[in-house]
Motif scaffolding. Sequence first.
Motif: not given
Lengths: 313, 533
Positions: B447-454, B126-129
């Motif tokens: 990752t689990a805390i992210r809340a960007n919907g889809d 994810p950070m790499g992306l």
Amino acid sequence: MLSYILRRIVSTLPVMAIVALFVFSLLYIAPGDPAVVIAGDQASPEDVERIRQSLGLDRPFLIQFGGWVWRILHGDLGTSIFTNLPVSTMIGQRLGPTLSLMTVTLLLTIVVAVPLGVVAAWKAGSLIDRVIMGFAVFGFSLPVFVVGYMLAYVFALELEWLPVQGYTPLAQGFWPWLENLILPAVALGCVYIALIARITRATMLEVLQQDYIRTARAKGLGQGGILFVHALKNAAVPIVTVIGIGIALLIGGAVVTESVFAIPGLGRLTIDAILRRDYPVIQGIVLLFSFVYVLVNLMIDVIYTLVDPRIRY
Amino acid sequence: MDRRTVLKGLAGAGGLALTGVSAPAIAQGASARTLRFVPQANLANFDPIWGTQYVVRNAAALVWDTLYGIDSSLQPQRQMVESEQVSDDGTTWTFKLRPGLKFHDGEPVLSKDVVASLTRWAVRDPMGLMIKALQQELTAVDDRTFKWVLKQPFPKMLYALGKNNSPCAFIMPERIAQTDPFKQIGDYVGSGPMKFAKAEWVPGAKAVFEKFADYAPRQEKSSWLAGGKQMLVDRIEWIVMPDAATAAAALQNGEIDWWENPIADLVPVLKKNKNISVDIGDPLGNIGSFRMNFLYPPFNDVRARRAVLMAMSQEDYMRAIVGDDNSLWKPLPGFFTPDTPLYSEAGGEILKGKRDLDAAKKLLAESGYSGQPVTCLVAQDQPITKAQGDVTADLLKKLGMNVDFVATDWGTVGSRRALKTPPGQGGWNMFHTWHAGADCTNPAPYTAIRANGDKAWFGWPTSAGTEKEVTSWFEAKNLDEEKAAIGRLNKAAMDDVVYAPTGFFLSYTAWRKNVSGIAKGPLPFFWGVSKSA
């Protein structure tokens, strides 16, 4: 006889094909996706899909099944999704421990159970008979893992005679090989010792009431000769049958035993593969086990003809 | 009789019997230069970019080195890198490798290897992306220098390169790193302190690592993934033991030296054995959780989610996981790892104090819940998820909810939770899991805390406030700004109930007393570990 054996071997092929189709279909419709396991929790749905594509899991059922059958026909069991190793290599790595465990268990079972059953039948109704049958009930009732833990506690932790876990190949010496197998073989064998001892006793009791046994006694033949030459040989067919069934059941029992004693055999490989949805490995093992079942049945049929010349095919 | 009871009783009896000094078992006799270790799980594959399981990362940390390594204060420190420079505008990073680095095949570690490795890693991390999205170019300047040019600054660059959560930015030879990131490598050559003995690998049973004589450790004291990785044993054998009682017995019998995570039931037995040391393994522990699906009723309404939080008792969850050992858990009215710099309880009042079932029922009714089934996925083959699932089923019933309890295995949960279909058509309303505390110290690996919907993790929560503060944290220039952002983030995530934290729990690790140098950390660190006969 040879043509019978050949016919039986050829007849296993459609059985295995049906088993293969059944297993492949079951896995196809079962929930769970190896790509999800591989991708891990951080992966996006796109990542999972790319892994599915790279593994060919996105293809239609018939194409996947056809490809698998084609590879099988060319002697290729496929490649594990997780380890990237050929399934045949993985099975080869695990075959030795499982075969060793089954061989030692089987020998132990026959060596212990048959004489116990014979003695119980000979002394039917006596204290010896009741003790033997009592142990049989006990052995039959206890789950493999309970016996396993008890044996490990007594013989490994308390007495420190034997190791708790592991497997050493026979190539590294007979005793190192055997010492790792004694406890698991006893744990696994308990149920079969009990089962075969009871069957032997029941069959022997029936045979011991036959006229020819009375005749043998009248001729002055010793008790050992009567029991082990005349009676046991005539009681052998059902005993051999149960031993054969036992071999098939041993495969199932090995799954638990191998886990309890950390033996790297096919049982553990099967469980690991199922939990991870490693389809090629599951399919390879099921094919192998199917073949073993069929082979064991064949061997039993052949042994029938040896112990009872009246049986002909 | 249940298997766990038998296991506990017999292992307990064994432990009591062995409180005296044990004579060596017949099977014992491994060299003091060989460390026998029982890992947390089976090492089923060995590509730390392709397969991101923790056990793969843990093994990979022996074989592959990283440019930076996070230390026990959660700061990235130079590891393979000798120096770095960042341009004044923060967009150009120039790195220089330490001299003398070698791969296990004898080849030198060159910039081109690093470029290929980072390119592969960035596709899967994810950070790499995030860095890849900003990337202008990643190039080798010379054999020891490489340059990463971005379109805009990325202040967390060094953290990304040194972080310990999967996938770590491990450096591989170029020929291996050029493998498609979605395909598995089969060549395990690294430049780390140990070589992987591929010929001895029996996946699911055993993995062997041998000391790499040409490894050039840093001179600093080791600290987690940073500092000098001095190997004091020649060989490490990972022995997979699926049965906890067997592992406990093998440790007591001296057949193994170190058991990564003994189950709580067996720890008292091990503690009584004077040949064995037991201690908390990872001080960053784990965060238990269940996630509610934002896409469908009842949990598409924040009032229903809050009702669950108002009624739930974290103590119930934690006791179900760790038992009576109070030193193993603590309540967690927040989302970040306790005792780490960014920990916050802002907005966590809903999880504190006496549980208010009546108020929760009222709130649930206000949400419009009218008795429809709540599909709750619970993996029975994972003790932690099973324990949590049982508590949740009870909680939901007390709330008056109609629970559709789906008892299944982790493989099924893993694939079913990805379905966005309605619960009655293969989808779900809740599932249980847990997160390594090491991944919850800040939003980067979390990752689990992210809340960007889809685009969010399963459950697909939407919380604009949470996302805004994630961005604020990434842009923060110092620790104070980071703390402020995290406080706001924690409150927003709690208000919107991005997920339900069920508490913070720790686990033990156990080893024979002839082994020394075992450090507490988020993964088993083998450098500095020695063994006497």
